[in-house]
Motif scaffolding. Structure first.
Motif, PDB file in Angstrom:
ATOM      1  N   THR A   1       0.632  -1.191   0.154  1.00 23.25           N
ATOM      2  CA  THR A   1      -0.232  -0.171  -0.089  1.00 23.25           C
ATOM      3  C   THR A   1       0.829   1.557   0.163  1.00 23.25           C
ATOM      4  O   THR A   1       2.064   1.276   0.577  1.00 23.25           O
ATOM      5  CB  THR A   1      -1.416  -0.258   1.045  1.00 23.25           C
ATOM      6  OG1 THR A   1      -1.919   0.920   1.048  1.00 23.25           O
ATOM      7  CG2 THR A   1      -0.285   0.097   2.759  1.00 23.25           C
ATOM      8  N   ALA A   2       0.396   2.063  -0.552  1.00 21.09           N
ATOM      9  CA  ALA A   2       1.009   3.521  -0.320  1.00 21.09           C
ATOM     10  C   ALA A   2       0.512   4.527   0.273  1.00 21.09           C
ATOM     11  O   ALA A   2      -0.410   5.462  -0.243  1.00 21.09           O
ATOM     12  CB  ALA A   2       1.396   3.824  -2.508  1.00 21.09           C
ATOM     13  N   SER A   3       0.601   4.759   1.491  1.00 20.27           N
ATOM     14  CA  SER A   3       0.223   6.019   2.394  1.00 20.27           C
ATOM     15  C   SER A   3       0.819   6.836   2.325  1.00 20.27           C
ATOM     16  O   SER A   3       2.399   7.030   1.998  1.00 20.27           O
ATOM     17  CB  SER A   3      -0.004   5.294   4.336  1.00 20.27           C
ATOM     18  OG  SER A   3      -1.066   4.011   3.809  1.00 20.27           O
ATOM     19  N   SER A   4       0.265   8.259   2.772  1.00 15.21           N
ATOM     20  CA  SER A   4       1.184   9.391   2.673  1.00 15.21           C
ATOM     21  C   SER A   4       2.492   9.214   3.982  1.00 15.21           C
ATOM     22  O   SER A   4       2.027   8.243   4.892  1.00 15.21           O
ATOM     23  CB  SER A   4       0.430  10.253   3.370  1.00 15.21           C
ATOM     24  OG  SER A   4       0.196  10.216   4.544  1.00 15.21           O
ATOM     25  N   PRO A   5       3.361   9.352   3.315  1.00 13.60           N
ATOM     26  CA  PRO A   5       4.501   9.130   4.894  1.00 13.60           C
ATOM     27  C   PRO A   5       4.414   9.601   6.475  1.00 13.60           C
ATOM     28  O   PRO A   5       4.313   8.884   6.856  1.00 13.60           O
ATOM     29  CB  PRO A   5       5.969  10.181   4.593  1.00 13.60           C
ATOM     30  CG  PRO A   5       5.139  10.203   2.548  1.00 13.60           C
ATOM     31  CD  PRO A   5       4.066  10.831   2.630  1.00 13.60           C
ATOM     32  N   THR A   6       3.305  10.686   6.355  1.00 11.18           N
ATOM     33  CA  THR A   6       2.849  11.018   7.474  1.00 11.18           C
ATOM     34  C   THR A   6       1.502  10.453   8.025  1.00 11.18           C
ATOM     35  O   THR A   6       1.723  10.523   9.456  1.00 11.18           O
ATOM     36  CB  THR A   6       2.005  12.986   7.540  1.00 11.18           C
ATOM     37  OG1 THR A   6       2.803  13.896   7.009  1.00 11.18           O
ATOM     38  CG2 THR A   6       1.407  13.316   8.928  1.00 11.18           C
ATOM     39  N   LEU A   7       1.291   9.912   7.605  1.00  8.10           N
ATOM     40  CA  LEU A   7       0.220   9.039   8.074  1.00  8.10           C
ATOM     41  C   LEU A   7       0.966   7.890   8.211  1.00  8.10           C
ATOM     42  O   LEU A   7       0.344   7.153   8.964  1.00  8.10           O
ATOM     43  CB  LEU A   7      -0.945   8.814   6.879  1.00  8.10           C
ATOM     44  CG  LEU A   7      -2.184   7.659   6.985  1.00  8.10           C
ATOM     45  CD1 LEU A   7      -3.267   8.355   8.069  1.00  8.10           C
ATOM     46  CD2 LEU A   7      -2.747   6.683   5.621  1.00  8.10           C
ATOM     47  N   LYS A   8       1.340   6.862   7.692  1.00 13.94           N
ATOM     48  CA  LYS A   8       2.409   5.890   7.719  1.00 13.94           C
ATOM     49  C   LYS A   8       2.995   6.211   9.253  1.00 13.94           C
ATOM     50  O   LYS A   8       2.538   5.427   9.840  1.00 13.94           O
ATOM     51  CB  LYS A   8       3.119   5.321   6.663  1.00 13.94           C
ATOM     52  CG  LYS A   8       4.063   4.636   6.960  1.00 13.94           C
ATOM     53  CD  LYS A   8       5.199   4.134   5.721  1.00 13.94           C
ATOM     54  CE  LYS A   8       6.141   4.636   5.796  1.00 13.94           C
ATOM     55  NZ  LYS A   8       7.392   4.094   4.981  1.00 13.94           N
ATOM     56  N   TRP A   9       3.742   7.088   8.711  1.00 12.25           N
ATOM     57  CA  TRP A   9       4.561   7.719  10.530  1.00 12.25           C
ATOM     58  C   TRP A   9       3.575   7.530  11.758  1.00 12.25           C
ATOM     59  O   TRP A   9       4.184   7.331  12.787  1.00 12.25           O
ATOM     60  CB  TRP A   9       5.706   8.273  10.184  1.00 12.25           C
ATOM     61  CG  TRP A   9       6.521   7.878   9.862  1.00 12.25           C
ATOM     62  CD1 TRP A   9       6.862   8.498   8.522  1.00 12.25           C
ATOM     63  CD2 TRP A   9       7.859   7.022   9.548  1.00 12.25           C
ATOM     64  NE1 TRP A   9       7.531   7.631   7.423  1.00 12.25           N
ATOM     65  CE2 TRP A   9       8.420   6.449   8.813  1.00 12.25           C
ATOM     66  CE3 TRP A   9       7.399   6.361  10.915  1.00 12.25           C
ATOM     67  CZ2 TRP A   9       9.786   5.878   8.402  1.00 12.25           C
ATOM     68  CZ3 TRP A   9       9.137   5.352  10.537  1.00 12.25           C
ATOM     69  CH2 TRP A   9       9.590   5.731   9.974  1.00 12.25           C
ATOM     70  N   LEU A  10       2.806   8.762  11.560  1.00  9.23           N
ATOM     71  CA  LEU A  10       1.200   8.173  12.659  1.00  9.23           C
ATOM     72  C   LEU A  10       1.162   7.049  12.853  1.00  9.23           C
ATOM     73  O   LEU A  10       0.832   6.863  14.112  1.00  9.23           O
ATOM     74  CB  LEU A  10       0.476   9.414  13.029  1.00  9.23           C
ATOM     75  CG  LEU A  10       0.539  10.911  12.139  1.00  9.23           C
ATOM     76  CD1 LEU A  10      -0.535  11.888  12.034  1.00  9.23           C
ATOM     77  CD2 LEU A  10       0.891  11.285  14.173  1.00  9.23           C
ATOM     78  N   ALA A  11       0.946   6.377  12.005  1.00  3.18           N
ATOM     79  CA  ALA A  11       0.084   4.814  12.719  1.00  3.18           C
ATOM     80  C   ALA A  11       1.088   4.086  13.402  1.00  3.18           C
ATOM     81  O   ALA A  11       1.379   3.075  14.239  1.00  3.18           O
ATOM     82  CB  ALA A  11      -0.201   4.013  11.126  1.00  3.18           C
ATOM     83  N   ILE A  12       2.446   4.396  12.407  1.00  4.77           N
ATOM     84  CA  ILE A  12       4.057   2.987  13.624  1.00  4.77           C
ATOM     85  C   ILE A  12       3.955   3.916  14.710  1.00  4.77           C
ATOM     86  O   ILE A  12       3.553   3.192  15.332  1.00  4.77           O
ATOM     87  CB  ILE A  12       4.993   3.048  12.600  1.00  4.77           C
ATOM     88  CG1 ILE A  12       5.058   2.680  10.715  1.00  4.77           C
ATOM     89  CG2 ILE A  12       6.176   3.358  13.564  1.00  4.77           C
ATOM     90  CD1 ILE A  12       6.186   3.364  10.327  1.00  4.77           C
ATOM     91  N   ALA A  13       4.017   5.322  15.450  1.00  2.00           N
ATOM     92  CA  ALA A  13       3.404   5.396  16.440  1.00  2.00           C
ATOM     93  C   ALA A  13       2.872   5.131  17.220  1.00  2.00           C
ATOM     94  O   ALA A  13       3.051   5.208  18.289  1.00  2.00           O
ATOM     95  CB  ALA A  13       3.427   6.497  16.067  1.00  2.00           C
TER      96      ALA A  13
END
Length: 124
Positions: free
Chosen positions: A7-19
């Motif tokens: 999947t290609a999520s926006s970098p901000t969305l991805k890093w918020l989800a990781i956090a």
């Protein structure tokens, strides 16, 4: 040919989800010792939550939808459901804890879990 679950999520969305998912897992790992004192299975579930969160964070980092987003949803959503159940109807072998709704680590975990679920929905 196998379907690609990337999947290609926006970098901000991805890093918020990781956090958010790492926050969920870390809180459960920190609280696992106390959970073992309540019931062995509860402690095992807390450790499994922490390990599942770590795997989900890795999946998110590698842009793997199933390993990241869906496992993360299982970890965060499952913890949310168990939190509500533990305070309302109780867990197997444990009474309900209606006075524990505002326990600081529980509230922090709920915030991380809720954030992850919201990010999951917005990633669709």
């Amino acid at each position: 040919m196998q379907p690609d679950n990337r999947t290609a999520s926006s970098p901000t969305l991805k890093w918020l989800a990781i956090a958010a998912i790492l926050g969920t897992g870390l809180i459960h790992l920190v609280e696992a010792q106390d959970a073992f004192g309540d019931a062995r299975y509860k402690g095992v579930l807390f450790v499994a939550n922490g390990l599942g969160a770590l795997v989900a964070a890795f999946g998110l980092h590698r842009n793997r939808r199933v390993l990241g987003w869906y496992l993360g949803l299982l970890v965060a959503g499952g913890a949310l459901v168990a939190y509500v159940a533990s305070r309302t109807i109780g867990l197997p072998g444990l009474p309900a804890e209606p006075d524990a709704w505002l326990e600081p680590m529980g509230v922090a975990s709920l915030a991380c879990e809720g954030l992850f679920v919201a990010l999951f929905v917005s990633s669709r």
